[in-house]
Design a protein around this motif. Structure first.
Motif, PDB file in Angstrom:
ATOM      1  N   GLU A  82      31.615  -6.167  -5.536  1.00 24.85           N
ATOM      2  CA  GLU A  82      32.217  -7.355  -6.149  1.00 24.85           C
ATOM      3  C   GLU A  82      32.444  -7.170  -7.644  1.00 24.85           C
ATOM      4  O   GLU A  82      33.451  -7.602  -8.186  1.00 24.85           O
ATOM      5  CB  GLU A  82      31.302  -8.566  -5.959  1.00 24.85           C
ATOM      6  N   VAL A 120      34.603 -12.383  -5.329  1.00 27.91           N
ATOM      7  CA  VAL A 120      33.510 -13.362  -5.273  1.00 27.91           C
ATOM      8  C   VAL A 120      34.108 -14.696  -4.837  1.00 27.91           C
ATOM      9  O   VAL A 120      34.949 -15.255  -5.521  1.00 27.91           O
ATOM     10  CB  VAL A 120      32.809 -13.493  -6.638  1.00 27.91           C
ATOM     11  N   SER A 123      29.918 -18.645  -6.635  1.00 26.99           N
ATOM     12  CA  SER A 123      28.777 -18.178  -7.430  1.00 26.99           C
ATOM     13  C   SER A 123      28.071 -19.366  -8.058  1.00 26.99           C
ATOM     14  O   SER A 123      28.649 -20.443  -8.207  1.00 26.99           O
ATOM     15  CB  SER A 123      29.235 -17.194  -8.514  1.00 26.99           C
ATOM     16  N   SER A 128      26.662 -14.246  -7.452  1.00 30.01           N
ATOM     17  CA  SER A 128      27.390 -14.456  -6.199  1.00 30.01           C
ATOM     18  C   SER A 128      26.435 -14.646  -5.029  1.00 30.01           C
ATOM     19  O   SER A 128      25.233 -14.400  -5.127  1.00 30.01           O
ATOM     20  CB  SER A 128      28.293 -13.247  -5.923  1.00 30.01           C
TER      21      SER A 128
END
Length: 161
Positions: A82, A120, A123, A128
């Motif tokens: 990510e 992501v 979050s 995340s």
């Protein structure tokens, strides 16, 4: 904490993380393939927890620790993907070549929504879901290890000094 309460906390923690994942999925955050990879060890940990409540000895809690460590490691790997720290060869990280397809070909496909592993979706405090899973699963590893140690102690099994 007793062996039983540690096992309940560890297996219950995996069950809670799974419930949270399915809740996010119900709220419109479909999982990517790496998200699914993180769920499988939690299912194993819950099953191990159920078995460990009826069987004695440290073997099952150690297996639970390995399951929690596995999902934590996958969470760390997913976090790295990510954040662009590394790439992995998987179909969920994009970068595919669509140049050979015409616009009509692209529009004519009825593929399900593709969820990318390198994006992501949600979050909290800049962390995340994959990262939260890694963190909470690391805590579960500690609980499983404590349960294994409590199991060994209750059976009179001690480590040689």
């Amino acid at each position: 904490m007793t062996r039983t309460s540690l096992i309940l906390a560890a297996a219950g923690g995996s069950a809670a993380l799974l419930a949270g994942a399915y809740l996010f999925q119900a709220l419109g955050y479909p999982p990517c393939p790496m998200c699914w990879w993180q769920r499988y060890p939690h299912f194993v940990a819950v099953a191990i927890g159920a078995l460990a409540l009826v069987a004695r000895g440290p073997a099952l809690p150690w297996l639970g620790a390995m399951a929690a460590l596995t999902t934590s490691a996958i969470g760390v790997m997913h976090t790295g993907v990510e954040r662009g720290w590394w790439t992995i060869q998987t179909s969920c990280t994009g970068g595919g070549d669509l140049g050979s397809l015409s616009g009509a070909d692209l529009l004519s496909t009825e593929a399900p929504r593709i969820v990318m592993c390198d994006q992501v979706a949600w979050s909290l405090f800049g962390i995340s879901m994959a990262s939260w899973n890694a963190i909470f699963s690391a805590v579960l590893v500690v609980l499983w290890v404590l349960a294994a140690r409590a199991s060994a102690t209750s059976r009179g099994v001690t480590r040689a000094a």
